[in-house]
Design a protein around this motif. Structure first.
Motif, short mmCIF file in Angstrom:
data_model
loop_
_atom_site.label_atom_id
_atom_site.label_comp_id
_atom_site.label_asym_id
_atom_site.label_seq_id
_atom_site.Cartn_x
_atom_site.Cartn_y
_atom_site.Cartn_z
N ASP A 1 0.85 -1.18 0.00
CA ASP A 1 0.00 0.00 0.00
C ASP A 1 0.89 1.24 0.00
O ASP A 1 1.70 1.42 0.91
N VAL A 2 0.75 2.07 -1.04
CA VAL A 2 1.60 3.25 -1.19
C VAL A 2 0.73 4.47 -1.42
O VAL A 2 -0.21 4.44 -2.21
N ILE A 3 1.06 5.53 -0.70
CA ILE A 3 0.41 6.83 -0.90
C ILE A 3 1.47 7.79 -1.40
O ILE A 3 2.55 7.90 -0.80
N LEU A 4 1.18 8.48 -2.48
CA LEU A 4 2.06 9.54 -2.96
C LEU A 4 1.41 10.87 -2.63
O LEU A 4 0.32 11.16 -3.10
N ASN A 5 2.08 11.64 -1.77
CA ASN A 5 1.58 12.95 -1.37
C ASN A 5 2.13 14.00 -2.33
O ASN A 5 3.33 14.23 -2.37
N GLY A 6 1.25 14.63 -3.09
CA GLY A 6 1.68 15.62 -4.07
C GLY A 6 1.41 17.06 -3.66
O GLY A 6 1.38 17.94 -4.51
N SER A 7 1.26 17.32 -2.36
CA SER A 7 0.90 18.66 -1.92
C SER A 7 1.97 19.70 -2.25
O SER A 7 1.66 20.88 -2.39
N GLU A 8 3.22 19.27 -2.40
CA GLU A 8 4.30 20.21 -2.71
C GLU A 8 4.95 19.90 -4.06
O GLU A 8 6.03 20.39 -4.36
N LEU A 9 4.28 19.08 -4.86
CA LEU A 9 4.77 18.77 -6.20
C LEU A 9 4.27 19.86 -7.15
O LEU A 9 3.08 20.13 -7.25
N ASP A 10 5.22 20.51 -7.83
CA ASP A 10 4.88 21.68 -8.66
C ASP A 10 4.76 21.38 -10.14
O ASP A 10 4.11 22.12 -10.87
N TYR A 11 5.39 20.30 -10.61
CA TYR A 11 5.41 20.03 -12.05
C TYR A 11 5.73 18.56 -12.27
O TYR A 11 6.52 17.97 -11.53
N VAL A 12 5.14 17.98 -13.31
CA VAL A 12 5.45 16.61 -13.72
C VAL A 12 5.64 16.61 -15.23
O VAL A 12 4.74 17.02 -15.97
#
Length: 99
Positions: A41-52
């Motif tokens: 079980d993996v959660i990716l937290n993107g709250s501070e991800l600015d660009y992909v």
């Protein structure tokens, strides 16, 4: 980009900055450790991800397939509107579980 991984069940991956060609190598190394680990079980937290970039999208798909291959789940949380737009345009919003 800063990558913070908190072990446990679920494993929580927090990304800060830009996931692009320059940072993809570091992220790929980290996700291989997660895929090869015991947790499903993996959660990716993107709250501070600015660009992909496309390189980042490829690695998110690699992570999703690797975890699903073990019978687990990958969930993306706290995704910014700008990143959601990229997911929607590329069709990744229908591939990934985004909460």
């Amino acid at each position: 980009m800063e990558i913070i991984i908190k072990a446990g069940n679920p494993v929580i991956i927090s990304l800060k900055g830009e996931l692009d060609t320059l940072t993809a190598t570091d992220f790929e190394r980290e996700i291989q450790n997660v895929i090869n680990g015991d947790c499903n079980d993996v959660i990716l937290n993107g709250s501070e991800l600015d660009y992909v970039s496309s390189a980042g999208l490829r690695l998110l798909l690699t992570l999703q397939k690797g975890i699903a291959g073990k019978g687990g789940t990958l969930r993306l949380q706290n995704i910014k509107d700008e990143i959601m737009e990229i997911f929607n345009i590329t069709g990744f919003s229908s591939i990934l579980t985004i909460e």
